[in-house]
Design an enzyme around this catalytic site. Structure first.
Site, PDB file in Angstrom:
ATOM      1  N   PRO A 306       5.123  -4.094   2.864  1.00 45.13           N
ATOM      2  CG  PRO A 306       3.654  -2.783   4.120  1.00 45.13           C
ATOM      3  CD  PRO A 306       5.101  -3.116   3.962  1.00 45.13           C
ATOM      4  CG  LEU A 307       5.522  -4.956  -1.768  1.00 43.30           C
ATOM      5  CD1 LEU A 307       6.463  -5.985  -2.367  1.00 43.30           C
ATOM      6  CD2 LEU A 307       5.860  -3.559  -2.253  1.00 43.30           C
ATOM      7  CB  CYS A 391      -2.045   4.362   1.014  1.00 42.92           C
ATOM      8  SG  CYS A 391      -2.906   3.825  -0.472  1.00 42.92           S
TER       9      CYS A 391
END
Length: 645
Positions: A306-307, A391
Site C-alpha cells: 500500500p503506497l 507509518c
C-alpha cells in the site's frame, strides 16, 4: 578500463556518463546530434566530472533521505549549501492547485448528465447552465480520441470532456456507440464506492455498530477498561496460546487483567440481526468462529505494498498487468472513513482486475478501529484488512498511530482483537523493526500478534528513525520469520531486481512485499516471475505512461479536473521513475535501490528525458501525454528529496 563509480552512485558505463551542465544542455537542445558529438570529444572530461559531482551526487547509501534520494539539493549553488537544511521528508507547505484554479467557469453537472431542468439548487446554483457560454471559455481539446468513448461507447462527461470532439455531434449532443455500450451494460468495473445513503448515515451518526459496541462494552467491563475482549474465541484458532492472565503485554505494563471481561465479542451473537442483501446463508444465522474465516492463501505471491499517493487505482492496474498477485489500497484513516469523507472512501475502490485485494487502515484507538472494521465488513468487498503499524510520519506517530502502536502494546492488542472479532475476512498487520534505530522489538511483538488473531504479518526491515537511511535488515527479517511460524510473514525492503527477490525468499519468508521497487520499475513483477533483466526501451516505458494516463482518465474523469488530477499523480510517479537506469547502460547488474543515478545520456532523447530529475522535465513528459498545463500551473513533489535540480 571501466570507470569506478563513487560510493553510493550507480555504476553507469563511462561512455554514457556526462556532467550536469551537458545533461541539461542536451535536453534543452532537444537531443540534437551536435550535442552527442560534443559529448564524444570530451569523454575524459566526462569521466572525471562524474567523479567530482556535487556532494548531493556522491552520497553514500546510508546517507539517503526518506524516500531513498539524496539529502542535498543538486540544483543549488555551492555557496548556498551551508545555509540550507537537509532536504528530506515531506513538502508540507507545497502549493496545492484547487480544481477551480483550472476552470474559472464550470458547467453544472445536471447539464452534463442531460437533466438541466432538475438542478437541485435552482437559481442559487453557482455553476453555468448555458452550454454555449461554457464552451466559449472552455480550453481547447487535448486530442481527437476519447479513451472513455473508445472503451465504453459513451463518455459521461459530455461537453466538459477535454477530448469532446470525438463524441460530440450537432448541437453539442453527446453521441453513444450503442453496440459498444451494450457490452458493458450491467458490469461493475470499480467496486467499493460510497453511496449517498451510507454517507448520510455516517454523517448523521445513524449507522449501527452492533458487533463493535458489544466488543467495546466487554472491553470496558474490566477494571479501568484495560482488559481484552474476544480472547476466548481467538484462542480456539491459534496454536498453543496462554490465557489472558499470562499476557506478556499486560504483565509488561503492570496492568491487572480481568478474565471476566473476555466475553465481549460473544455478545454480538445475541445482537439483533442487521439488514443484508442477497439470500440468507448460514453465516447470517451463526457467527463464524475465527478458525472458520476465509483463509488468506498468498504464500509465495508477489504483494504490491500500500503506497500513499502513488499507490492509486490506475497505478495498481499497471502493476497487475505486469504480474503483481496481491494489491492493497492506500492507507485510509479510520476516523475519516467513519465521518463519510468521500476523498478517504475513494482510497478503498477496487478495480475488477484486482483479484486479491485488501485495504489498509490507520488509527490509534480500539473504538474507532473496531467500528471502522465493522463498517467496512458490511459495506465493501475486500479479501483482507491490514492494520498500518509502520507509518513513520509525525502527523500519524504523534497521535499514537502507525509505528507508535508498537510502543502502545495494550492499545495495539485491543485494536487487533477488536477488529478480528468483527471481521469476516482475515486481518493482517504491517510493522517495522521498531521505533528507535538500534532497538529492534518486532521479534517480541510478532508472537503476540499471532496470539491476538492476525492471519499474516508484513515486516519492513527498518525502524522509524532509520526511515530509508539504511539498507533493510533482511537477517533480522529472517529471524522474525522463524519466530512468526506457523503464521506467514512477508518481508519488505530494498527489492529492485529478481536477484534481490530470490535472496529475500531464501531468508525463509512466506513472500515478499514490493514498494519503492514497483514505483521505480513496475515491470519488476515480470522480471521476478521470468527470472530475467528486462532492458526495456524508452518507447515501451512511454507506452506504460500512456496506459497510466488512460487508466487515470477512466478513473478520475476526462474533464479538466480529471485531466489535471491524472497529471498530478503522473508527476508524483515520475519523481520515482526517473531513478531507473536502463539495463544496457549499467556497468554491472543489478541496479541497487540505494545507489544514486549519476548524470548520463541515454540511448535516445526520450530515454535521457526520462532520466531527468528536474521537475520541469517531468512536466514536459506530462505535456506529451495530457497536453499543455493550465496557466499558472505549479507542481512540487511530495518529498523534498525528489525535487532537487
Amino acid at each position: 578500463m571501466a570507470a569506478v563509480a563513487a560510493p553510493g552512485v550507480a555504476p553507469v558505463r563511462a561512455r554514457f556518463l556526462t556532467s550536469k551542465e551537458q545533461f541539461h544542455a542536451y535536453l534543452r537542445a532537444g537531443g540534437e546530434e551536435e550535442e552527442e558529438e560534443k559529448e564524444e570529444k570530451k569523454e575524459e572530461e566526462r569521466v572525471s566530472s562524474s567523479q567530482s559531482e556535487p556532494p548531493a551526487k556522491r552520497v553514500k547509501a546510508e546517507e539517503l533521505s526518506q524516500d531513498g534520494e539524496s539529502q542535498g539539493n543538486a540544483g543549488e549553488e555551492e555557496k548556498e549549501r551551508p545555509e540550507k537544511k537537509r532536504a528530506r521528508g515531506q513538502n508540507k507547505s507545497r502549493p496545492c492547485m484547487k480544481p477551480n484554479c483550472y476552470e474559472q467557469s464550470r458547467l453544472c453537472p445536471s447539464v452534463t448528465q442531460g437533466c438541466a431542468g432538475q438542478c437541485h439548487f435552482g437559481p442559487r446554483c453557482r455553476f453555468l447552465h448555458d452550454v454555449s457560454e461554457y464552451l466559449a471559455g472552455k480550453p481547447a481539446d487535448l486530442g481527437q480520441r476519447c479513451v472513455l468513448f473508445d472503451t465504453f461507447g459513451r463518455c459521461p462527461y459530455g461537453v466538459t470532456c477535454r477530448f469532446g470532439q470525438a463524441h460530440l455531434g450537432d448541437g453539442h449532443q453527446n453521441l453513444v456507440n450503442a453496440a459498444l455500450a451494450q457490452q458493458w451494460e450491467g458490469k461493475l468495473l470499480v467496486r467499493n464506492s460510497l453511496s449517498k445513503d451510507l454517507q448520510q448515515q455516517l454523517r448523521k451518526r445513524k449507522f449501527s455498530f452492533q458487533k463493535a459496541e458489544e466488543f467495546l462494552r466487554g472491553l470496558h467491563g474490566g477494571k479501568g477498561g484495560k482488559a481484552m475482549g474476544g480472547c476466548t474465541e481467538v484462542s480456539n484458532c491459534t496454536a498453543s496460546q496462554e490465557g489472558l492472565g499470562d499476557s506478556p503485554v499486560l504483565q509488561e505494563q503492570g496492568e491487572d487483567p480481568k478474565p471476566e471481561a473476555l466475553q465481549g465479542s460473544r455478545g454480538a451473537e445475541d445482537a439483533p440481526s442487521t439488514p443484508t442483501l442477497g439470500p440468507l446463508t448460514d453465516e447470517d444465522v451463526t457467527k463464524l468462529r475465527p478458525c472458520e474465516k476465509k483463509k488468506l492463501e498468498i504464500q509465495g505471491k508477489l504483494y504490491l505494498a500500500p503506497l500513499t499517493t502513488c499507490g492509486n487505482l490506475p497505478f495498481r492496474r499497471i502493476c497487475k498487468r505486469f504480474g503483481a498477485d496481491v494489491t492493497c489500497g492506500e492507507m485510509a484513516v479510520c476516523t475519516n472513513l467513519l465521518q463519510g469523507q468521500s476523498s478517504e472512501w475513494a482510497l478503498l475502490k477496487r478495480h475488477h482486475t484486482e483479484d486479491i485485494f485488501g485495504v489498509q487502515l490507520e488509527g490509534a484507538f480500539p473504538d474507532t478501529m473496531t467500528k471502522c472494521a465493522e463498517l467496512l465488513n458490511r459495506t465493501i468487498d475486500v479479501d483482507f484488512v491490514d492494520i498500518n503499524v509502520g507509518c513513520p510520519i509525525d502527523l500519524v506517530y504523534k497521535k499514537g498511530g502507525g509505528c507508535a502502536l508498537m510502543t502502545r502494546s495494550n492499545k495495539f492488542e485491543q485494536i487487533v482483537r477488536g477488529m478480528n472479532s468483527v471481521l469476516d475476512v482475515p486481518l493482517t498487520v504491517k510493522i517495522r523493526t521498531g521505533v528507535q534505530e538500534k532497538v529492534n522489538v518486532a521479534h517480541k511483538i510478532i508472537p503476540k500478534i499471532r496470539e491476538w488473531g492476525a492471519s499474516l504479518v508484513t515486516l519492513h526491515g527498518r525502524s522509524r528513525e532509520q526511515r530509508y537511511t539504511r539498507s533493510a535488515d533482511w537477517e533480522y527479517i529472517a529471524e522474525c520469520a522463524r519466530i512468526a511460524s506457523p503464521m506467514p510473514l512477508f518481508g519488505n525492503g530494498d527489492i529492485l531486481s529478481y536477484e534481490d527477490a530470490n535472496q529475500a525468499m531464501q531468508m525463509g519468508v512466506s513472500g515478499i512485499m514490493i514498494a519503492r521497487g514497483a514505483l521505480i520499475k513496475p515491470w519488476l513483477f515480470t522480471e521476478i516471475k521470468e527470472q530475467r533483466h528486462w532492458d526495456i526501451s524508452s518507447s515501451e516505458r512511454f507506452d506504460i505512461l500512456k496506459d497510466f494516463t488512460n487508466y487515470g482518465l477512466e478513473h478520475w474523469g476526462s474533464d479538466t479536473q480529471g485531466v489535471e488530477k491524472t497529471r498530478k499523480f503522473l508527476l508524483e510517479w515520475l519523481s520515482f521513475l526517473c531513478r531507473y537506469i536502463p539495463v544496457g547502460l549499467l556497468e554491472h547488474l543489478p541496479q541497487r535501490i540505494n545507489e544514486r543515478p549519476p548524470y548520463y545520456l541515454g540511448r535516445d532523447y526520450l530515454e535521457t528525458l526520462m532520466a531527468s530529475q528536474n521537475v520541469d522535465d517531468w512536466i514536459k513528459i506530462s505535456e506529451l501525454l495530457l497536453g499543455p498545463v493550465p496557466p499558472s500551473f505549479t507542481f512540487l513533489p511530495k518529498h523534498k528529496a525528489n525535487s532537487y535540480r
